[in-house]
Write a protein that holds these residues in place. Sequence first.
Motif, PDB file in Angstrom:
ATOM      1  N   ILE A  20      10.244  58.497 -20.687  1.00  0.00           N
ATOM      2  CA  ILE A  20       8.952  58.718 -21.479  1.00  0.00           C
ATOM      3  C   ILE A  20       8.742  57.641 -22.414  1.00  0.00           C
ATOM      4  N   GLN A  21       9.546  57.372 -23.134  1.00  0.00           N
ATOM      5  CA  GLN A  21       9.481  56.146 -24.383  1.00  0.00           C
ATOM      6  C   GLN A  21       8.923  54.868 -23.670  1.00  0.00           C
ATOM      7  N   SER A  22       9.437  54.419 -22.492  1.00  0.00           N
ATOM      8  CA  SER A  22       9.047  53.450 -21.788  1.00  0.00           C
ATOM      9  C   SER A  22       7.505  53.731 -21.515  1.00  0.00           C
ATOM     10  N   ASP A  89       9.467  57.694 -11.353  1.00  0.00           N
ATOM     11  CA  ASP A  89      10.484  58.796 -11.173  1.00  0.00           C
ATOM     12  C   ASP A  89      11.011  59.011 -12.705  1.00  0.00           C
ATOM     13  N   ALA A  90      11.563  60.496 -12.945  1.00  0.00           N
ATOM     14  CA  ALA A  90      12.178  60.644 -14.072  1.00  0.00           C
ATOM     15  C   ALA A  90      13.268  60.083 -14.847  1.00  0.00           C
ATOM     16  N   ASP A  91      14.148  59.491 -13.727  1.00  0.00           N
ATOM     17  CA  ASP A  91      15.257  58.635 -14.253  1.00  0.00           C
ATOM     18  C   ASP A  91      15.026  57.273 -14.287  1.00  0.00           C
ATOM     19  N   ASP A  92      13.824  56.529 -13.964  1.00  0.00           N
ATOM     20  CA  ASP A  92      13.642  55.177 -14.146  1.00  0.00           C
ATOM     21  C   ASP A  92      12.762  54.926 -15.401  1.00  0.00           C
ATOM     22  N   TRP A  93      12.581  53.736 -15.855  1.00  0.00           N
ATOM     23  CA  TRP A  93      11.844  53.202 -16.816  1.00  0.00           C
ATOM     24  C   TRP A  93      10.975  51.959 -16.644  1.00  0.00           C
ATOM     25  N   LEU A  94       9.930  51.788 -17.273  1.00  0.00           N
ATOM     26  CA  LEU A  94       8.990  50.702 -17.237  1.00  0.00           C
ATOM     27  C   LEU A  94       9.282  49.415 -18.102  1.00  0.00           C
ATOM     28  N   THR A  95       9.001  48.263 -17.395  1.00  0.00           N
ATOM     29  CA  THR A  95       8.999  47.115 -18.641  1.00  0.00           C
ATOM     30  C   THR A  95       7.784  47.319 -19.568  1.00  0.00           C
ATOM     31  N   LYS A  96       7.857  46.552 -20.505  1.00  0.00           N
ATOM     32  CA  LYS A  96       6.849  46.745 -21.623  1.00  0.00           C
ATOM     33  C   LYS A  96       5.272  46.481 -21.069  1.00  0.00           C
ATOM     34  N   ASP A  97       5.228  45.645 -20.257  1.00  0.00           N
ATOM     35  CA  ASP A  97       3.923  45.112 -19.829  1.00  0.00           C
ATOM     36  C   ASP A  97       3.855  45.623 -18.541  1.00  0.00           C
ATOM     37  N   ALA A  98       4.357  46.419 -18.192  1.00  0.00           N
ATOM     38  CA  ALA A  98       4.432  46.995 -16.682  1.00  0.00           C
ATOM     39  C   ALA A  98       2.979  47.212 -16.290  1.00  0.00           C
ATOM     40  N   VAL A  99       2.250  48.030 -16.940  1.00  0.00           N
ATOM     41  CA  VAL A  99       0.805  48.573 -16.683  1.00  0.00           C
ATOM     42  C   VAL A  99      -0.203  47.371 -16.764  1.00  0.00           C
ATOM     43  N   LYS A 100      -0.018  46.704 -17.856  1.00  0.00           N
ATOM     44  CA  LYS A 100      -0.775  45.555 -18.192  1.00  0.00           C
ATOM     45  C   LYS A 100      -0.708  44.401 -16.880  1.00  0.00           C
ATOM     46  N   THR A 101       0.385  44.015 -16.481  1.00  0.00           N
ATOM     47  CA  THR A 101       0.582  43.374 -15.385  1.00  0.00           C
ATOM     48  C   THR A 101      -0.011  43.766 -13.943  1.00  0.00           C
ATOM     49  N   LEU A 102       0.155  45.162 -13.821  1.00  0.00           N
ATOM     50  CA  LEU A 102      -0.482  45.556 -12.455  1.00  0.00           C
ATOM     51  C   LEU A 102      -2.062  45.811 -12.772  1.00  0.00           C
ATOM     52  N   LEU A 103      -2.542  45.878 -13.681  1.00  0.00           N
ATOM     53  CA  LEU A 103      -3.990  46.065 -13.958  1.00  0.00           C
ATOM     54  C   LEU A 103      -4.733  44.792 -13.762  1.00  0.00           C
ATOM     55  N   GLU A 104      -3.983  43.761 -14.512  1.00  0.00           N
ATOM     56  CA  GLU A 104      -4.432  42.374 -14.478  1.00  0.00           C
ATOM     57  C   GLU A 104      -4.513  42.035 -12.954  1.00  0.00           C
ATOM     58  N   ILE A 105      -3.617  42.207 -12.140  1.00  0.00           N
ATOM     59  CA  ILE A 105      -3.327  41.882 -10.756  1.00  0.00           C
ATOM     60  C   ILE A 105      -4.576  42.450  -9.916  1.00  0.00           C
ATOM     61  N   SER A 106      -4.846  43.817 -10.148  1.00  0.00           N
ATOM     62  CA  SER A 106      -5.551  44.672  -9.649  1.00  0.00           C
ATOM     63  C   SER A 106      -7.015  44.132  -9.813  1.00  0.00           C
ATOM     64  N   ASN A 107      -7.545  43.813 -10.993  1.00  0.00           N
ATOM     65  CA  ASN A 107      -8.755  43.298 -11.349  1.00  0.00           C
ATOM     66  C   ASN A 107      -9.103  41.881 -10.948  1.00  0.00           C
TER      67      ASN A 107
END
Length: 353
Positions: A20-22, A89-107
């Motif tokens: 959750i924190q990630s 998944d509930a036992d994994d975690w994201l890198t700090k820029d995960a969403v930013k990276t994915l969004l930039e690629i998509s756009n």
Amino acid sequence: MKVSIIVPIYNAAVFLPQTIQSIRQQSYQDLEIILVNDCSTDNSLTIINDAANKDNRIIVVNKKVNEGEDYARFSGLEKATGDYIAFLDADDWLTKDAVKTLLEISNTHNVDIVYANNIRVFSQKLKINRINTFDSRYTERTISGNEKDNLFISFFGVNIVPVTTWGNLYRRNLFTADLKRSGLKFGADLALGMQLYHKAKSIFVTSTPVLYYRWGGVTAKFQPNFINSVKALFERKLEFITRHNLTNEKRTAVIELANCLATHVTQLATYYPKNREENLKILEKEFQDATYDSFAKYTSDPYFQPNALNTACINLDYRNAYEIAYNDSRKIKSRVRLIIKKASSALLRHIKL
């Protein structure tokens, strides 16, 4: 642009705070965090509610009936309002820029799905991990048209593009009402991902890791639901192949089924080595299942090598298959690997390695 991140949760209290924190600490903050508690019996719900009290972006879905990860994921989708959808998944975690990276690629590339790499973590405390490798021919560029259609074979046993749903970014318009819930214990990710990939007009695969995938030793104990889920998924694949007039996918789907049957045989031989006669009776009945009727056309396929376990399986020779699996499980290397898996799996239920 809002991104809805959906996390199905069942008895994940040991790892959930970090997960959750990630999400909460993402550099991109326009998020909708949907935490779906699937009737956990540990204190997962307490952790979820505490997090929701601290962050108004969190939506709690507390299911009254345990239906498994697939249905939990769809319960989250019913609440999602974002322009994009992501799963974790509930036992994994994201890198700090995960969403930013994915969004930039998509756009930047105007694609419907962004598939991202992950870091497989064997021990966080000991810093033992490995970054996955992708085929460089299909990374860092847009894939569409016939090329995308040809890569659909990934969901039928030839994994070129990722077939899991977690850690990727999907445009919301892919989640139409005709998406089918599989309810599978194994393969639910693939069952949903297969439908989303088919709907997408374009994809992008990046080698940049955006997620830490915690190795949990899923094969460290006998999985009674494994082979039935595999057969159910195979039937869904056949139906999908027929409905969409696919041509190359059936062969690879059959090969994958034979390999999964080999895994089932191996599990019996490995975890119940003293139950030889009982295991043989179980396998005799299993090998008579009508799902394997499709094997008959592929017994001479060059993929299957002489004296191999999966070759015995494609020929529906359950006795030979069991002997091969049993002999392999008695090798020192196999026994050491099993001990390590069992120990790691037991520890991971209580502590974070």
